[in-house]
Every structure is written in structure tokens, then in C-alpha cells.
Design an enzyme around this catalytic site. Structure first.
Site, PDB file in Angstrom:
ATOM      1  N   LYS A  13       0.979  -1.253   0.018  1.00 54.74           N
ATOM      2  CA  LYS A  13       0.086   0.004  -0.038  1.00 54.74           C
ATOM      3  C   LYS A  13       0.900   1.314   0.100  1.00 54.74           C
ATOM      4  O   LYS A  13       0.702   2.267  -0.804  1.00 54.74           O
ATOM      5  CB  LYS A  13      -0.770   0.004   1.255  1.00 54.74           C
ATOM      6  CG  LYS A  13      -2.091   0.637   1.328  1.00 54.74           C
ATOM      7  CD  LYS A  13      -3.112   0.073   2.481  1.00 54.74           C
ATOM      8  CE  LYS A  13      -2.300  -0.567   3.827  1.00 54.74           C
ATOM      9  NZ  LYS A  13      -2.076   0.285   4.848  1.00 54.74           N
ATOM     10  N   ARG A  88      -9.888   2.789   8.406  1.00 57.44           N
ATOM     11  CA  ARG A  88      -9.603   1.247   8.745  1.00 57.44           C
ATOM     12  C   ARG A  88     -10.775   0.495   9.389  1.00 57.44           C
ATOM     13  O   ARG A  88     -10.569  -0.403   9.874  1.00 57.44           O
ATOM     14  CB  ARG A  88      -8.461   1.422   9.636  1.00 57.44           C
ATOM     15  CG  ARG A  88      -7.197   0.661   8.814  1.00 57.44           C
ATOM     16  CD  ARG A  88      -5.909   0.965   9.780  1.00 57.44           C
ATOM     17  NE  ARG A  88      -4.903  -0.131   9.564  1.00 57.44           N
ATOM     18  CZ  ARG A  88      -3.901   0.373   9.145  1.00 57.44           C
ATOM     19  NH1 ARG A  88      -3.463   1.707   8.770  1.00 57.44           N
ATOM     20  NH2 ARG A  88      -2.849  -0.491   9.307  1.00 57.44           N
ATOM     21  N   ARG A 123      10.814  -6.231   5.479  1.00 57.13           N
ATOM     22  CA  ARG A 123      10.769  -4.869   5.238  1.00 57.13           C
ATOM     23  C   ARG A 123      11.696  -4.124   6.001  1.00 57.13           C
ATOM     24  O   ARG A 123      12.068  -4.161   7.189  1.00 57.13           O
ATOM     25  CB  ARG A 123       9.264  -4.673   5.540  1.00 57.13           C
ATOM     26  CG  ARG A 123       8.913  -3.148   5.659  1.00 57.13           C
ATOM     27  CD  ARG A 123       7.578  -2.933   5.297  1.00 57.13           C
ATOM     28  NE  ARG A 123       6.815  -2.847   6.548  1.00 57.13           N
ATOM     29  CZ  ARG A 123       5.664  -2.616   6.378  1.00 57.13           C
ATOM     30  NH1 ARG A 123       4.587  -2.266   5.322  1.00 57.13           N
ATOM     31  NH2 ARG A 123       4.895  -2.528   7.598  1.00 57.13           N
ATOM     32  N   ARG A 156      10.671  -2.250  11.250  1.00 60.00           N
ATOM     33  CA  ARG A 156       9.676  -1.473  12.240  1.00 60.00           C
ATOM     34  C   ARG A 156       9.418  -2.365  13.274  1.00 60.00           C
ATOM     35  O   ARG A 156       9.391  -3.713  13.303  1.00 60.00           O
ATOM     36  CB  ARG A 156       8.445  -1.250  11.486  1.00 60.00           C
ATOM     37  CG  ARG A 156       8.276   0.014  10.888  1.00 60.00           C
ATOM     38  CD  ARG A 156       7.096   0.034   9.782  1.00 60.00           C
ATOM     39  NE  ARG A 156       5.845  -0.149  10.505  1.00 60.00           N
ATOM     40  CZ  ARG A 156       4.428  -0.024   9.690  1.00 60.00           C
ATOM     41  NH1 ARG A 156       4.536   0.522   8.577  1.00 60.00           N
ATOM     42  NH2 ARG A 156       3.423  -0.233  10.217  1.00 60.00           N
ATOM     43  N   ARG A 167      -1.959  -8.006  13.665  1.00 61.20           N
ATOM     44  CA  ARG A 167      -2.346  -7.058  12.572  1.00 61.20           C
ATOM     45  C   ARG A 167      -3.084  -7.567  11.468  1.00 61.20           C
ATOM     46  O   ARG A 167      -3.800  -6.832  10.967  1.00 61.20           O
ATOM     47  CB  ARG A 167      -0.944  -6.364  12.211  1.00 61.20           C
ATOM     48  CG  ARG A 167      -0.283  -5.234  13.130  1.00 61.20           C
ATOM     49  CD  ARG A 167       0.998  -5.059  12.570  1.00 61.20           C
ATOM     50  NE  ARG A 167       1.147  -4.119  11.403  1.00 61.20           N
ATOM     51  CZ  ARG A 167       2.202  -4.044  10.552  1.00 61.20           C
ATOM     52  NH1 ARG A 167       2.981  -4.764  10.709  1.00 61.20           N
ATOM     53  NH2 ARG A 167       2.062  -3.176   9.572  1.00 61.20           N
TER      54      ARG A 167
HETATM   55  P1  AMP Z   1       0.443   1.143   9.166  1.00 61.52           P
HETATM   56  O1  AMP Z   1       1.562   1.790   8.979  1.00 61.52           O
HETATM   57  O2  AMP Z   1      -0.700   1.720   8.107  1.00 61.52           O
HETATM   58  O3  AMP Z   1       0.478  -0.207   9.012  1.00 61.52           O
HETATM   59  O4  AMP Z   1      -0.098   1.686  10.639  1.00 61.52           O
HETATM   60  C1  AMP Z   1       0.464   1.183  11.625  1.00 61.52           C
HETATM   61  C2  AMP Z   1      -0.314   1.206  12.844  1.00 61.52           C
HETATM   62  O5  AMP Z   1      -0.892   2.341  13.058  1.00 61.52           O
HETATM   63  C3  AMP Z   1      -1.498  -0.062  12.714  1.00 61.52           C
HETATM   64  O6  AMP Z   1      -1.258  -1.010  12.959  1.00 61.52           O
HETATM   65  C4  AMP Z   1      -2.741   0.905  13.743  1.00 61.52           C
HETATM   66  O7  AMP Z   1      -2.259   0.622  15.020  1.00 61.52           O
HETATM   67  C5  AMP Z   1      -2.400   2.326  13.607  1.00 61.52           C
HETATM   68  N1  AMP Z   1      -3.248   3.161  12.580  1.00 61.52           N
HETATM   69  C6  AMP Z   1      -2.914   3.407  11.567  1.00 61.52           C
HETATM   70  N2  AMP Z   1      -3.988   3.729  10.770  1.00 61.52           N
HETATM   71  C7  AMP Z   1      -5.030   3.674  11.677  1.00 61.52           C
HETATM   72  C8  AMP Z   1      -6.345   3.692  11.762  1.00 61.52           C
HETATM   73  N3  AMP Z   1      -6.839   4.528  10.645  1.00 61.52           N
HETATM   74  N4  AMP Z   1      -7.139   3.582  12.627  1.00 61.52           N
HETATM   75  C9  AMP Z   1      -6.642   3.153  13.877  1.00 61.52           C
HETATM   76  N5  AMP Z   1      -5.264   2.675  13.855  1.00 61.52           N
HETATM   77  C10 AMP Z   1      -4.531   3.163  12.991  1.00 61.52           C
END
Ligand code: AMP
Length: 210
Positions: A13, A88, A123, A156, A167
Site C-alpha cells: 500500500k 480502517r 521490510r 519496524r 495485525r
Molecule cells: P500502518 O503503517 O498503516 O500499517 O499503521 C501502523 C499502525 O498504526 C496500525 O497497525 C494501527 O495500530 C495504527 N493505525 C494506522 N492507521 C490507523 C487507523 N486508521 N485507525 C486506527 N489505527 C491506525
């Protein structure tokens, strides 16, 4: 173009968002990047978000909606944007639908769980600018160094295998229902994730421009 990217963690993404952002000349709004910066800066948002992120869970909807309300006010959103990581949950999607912001398209990038687990184990992310790399699929020119800003690369914290499992569970339970939600609204486009970034990009553009 106001576009939502929907995909499981590690489906590519963020990488596709970068490519689309350059192509259309519009910013990517990555909620993950916003939250990771807040953690790095030690803000109140960062302190709250950290425990959810490290457990592979979503931060509460009301908090996320407040963050996005502020972000959408930024001038750079005027000509469109790509949302990477928002909405989300159904509650977030409904709040966005009830707002004056009109979404044009929602792109779902489909990748199976096994591929995701393999990809996330390689990653790397730049600690300074957030650009993502992969030890095999997208290696940096110099190992450990960001091509774009020279920052240090590292894995990360939430890419640890136990967190990745949680996740993915969170994605299937809370985010996947959005695919149907946006299909019913007639906004959904689907692209099947490929093994190479360029190939995925090709199917992404085909899906968006069909
Ligand atoms: P990502 O980098 O998009 O995988 O986001 C990393 C983490 O941030 C996710 O696993 C969630 O814990 C939090 N997060 C990101 N976007 C959201 C969202 N829209 N709603 C709630 N938690 C979020």
C-alpha cells in the site's frame, strides 16, 4: 483525485501510494506515518498510539478521527490526496462518508496472508523520512542507508512475527468489511498484488483508469 487505498499490512500500500502520489501530483496521507512521527516526537498522541501499535491493534476511532479532521484542513489536501491507512474501520468509513469530503475511488490491493508474512520479515523503513525498502524486492543502493535522504534504515517494531499475526487478524476483522462497504457504494476497484513492485503498479493503474 481523492483516493482510498485499502490493503492488508505489507501488501504494498505505502509503496503504491508513493508511486500514485508522484504520478497524480497529490499528497499521500499515511496515518501510520503520522502516528509513528508522533511516537518519535513523544507527543500525547504518540504515547497513546504506541501501545496499540505495538500490540498490532488499531488506535481508538475517536482519536483517529480527530487526527484526520486536523490533517484534512491542511492546504495540501485541496487538489486531492491518497489515503494510506484510513479509514480502517466501518465507524471511520461512516464518519468520512458523513463529512463534506467526497471520495472518488477506493482501491483494494489483494495479497494473500502467507505472502504478507514473508514480505514483512524483510521490510525496512527509513528512520528519518519513512520511505520503505525490502531486503529482496526493493533493496536500497547502499545497505542500511536511505536512497532518498541518507537516513538510517531499520525494521519496524510492529513487523515482529507475533505482531504481524495480530495485525493481519485486526485487518480481516475490522478493515476487510470496508471492501463490501465501498463496493456497495460503487467506488471499489480491485488490483491483485504481484510479486514485483512495477507489475503491481501496472495493475493498479489499469484498475484505476479502467
Ligand atoms: P500502518 O503503517 O498503516 O500499517 O499503521 C501502523 C499502525 O498504526 C496500525 O497497525 C494501527 O495500530 C495504527 N493505525 C494506522 N492507521 C490507523 C487507523 N486508521 N485507525 C486506527 N489505527 C491506525
Amino acid at each position: 483525485m481523492r483516493l482510498i487505498l485499502l490493503a492488508a499490512p505489507g501488501a504494498g500500500k505505502g509503496t503504491q501510494a508513493e508511486i500514485l502520489s508522484e504520478h497524480y501530483g497529490i499528497p499521500t496521507i499515511s496515518t501510520g506515518a503520522i502516528l509513528r512521527k508522533a511516537i518519535k516526537d513523544g507527543t500525547e498522541l504518540g504515547r497513546t498510539a504506541e501501545k496499540y501499535i505495538n500490540e498490532g491493534k488499531l488506535i481508538p476511532d475517536d482519536l483517529m478521527l480527530k487526527v484526520m479532521d486536523e490533517r484534512f484542513k491542511n492546504d495540501d489536501c485541496k487538489n486531492g490526496f491518497i489515503l494510506d491507512g484510513f479509514p480502517r474501520t466501518l465507524a471511520q468509513a461512516e464518519a468520512l462518508s458523513a463529512s463534506p469530503i467526497e471520495i472518488d475511488k477506493v482501491l483494494s490491493i489483494e495479497v494473500d496472508d502467507q505472502t504478507i508474512i514473508e514480505r514483512l520479515s524483510g521490510r525496512l523503513e527509513c528512520r528519518s523520512c519513512g520511505t520503505t525498502y525490502h531486503t529482496e524486492h526493493r533493496p536500497p543502493k547502499t545497505p542500511g542507508v536511505c536512497d532518498k535522504c541518507g537516513g538510517e534504515l531499520g525494521a519496524r517494531d510492529d513487523d515482529k512475527p507475533e505482531t504481524v499475526k495480530q495485525r493481519l487478524k485486526t485487518y480481516h476483522e475490522q478493515t476487510e468489511p470496508l471492501i463490501e462497504y465501498y463496493r456497495e457504494k460503487g467506488l471499489l476497484r480491485v488490483a491483485k498484488g504481484q510479486s514485483e513492485i512495477e507489475e503491481t503498479s501496472k495493475v493498479v493503474f489499469e484498475a484505476l483508469e479502467a
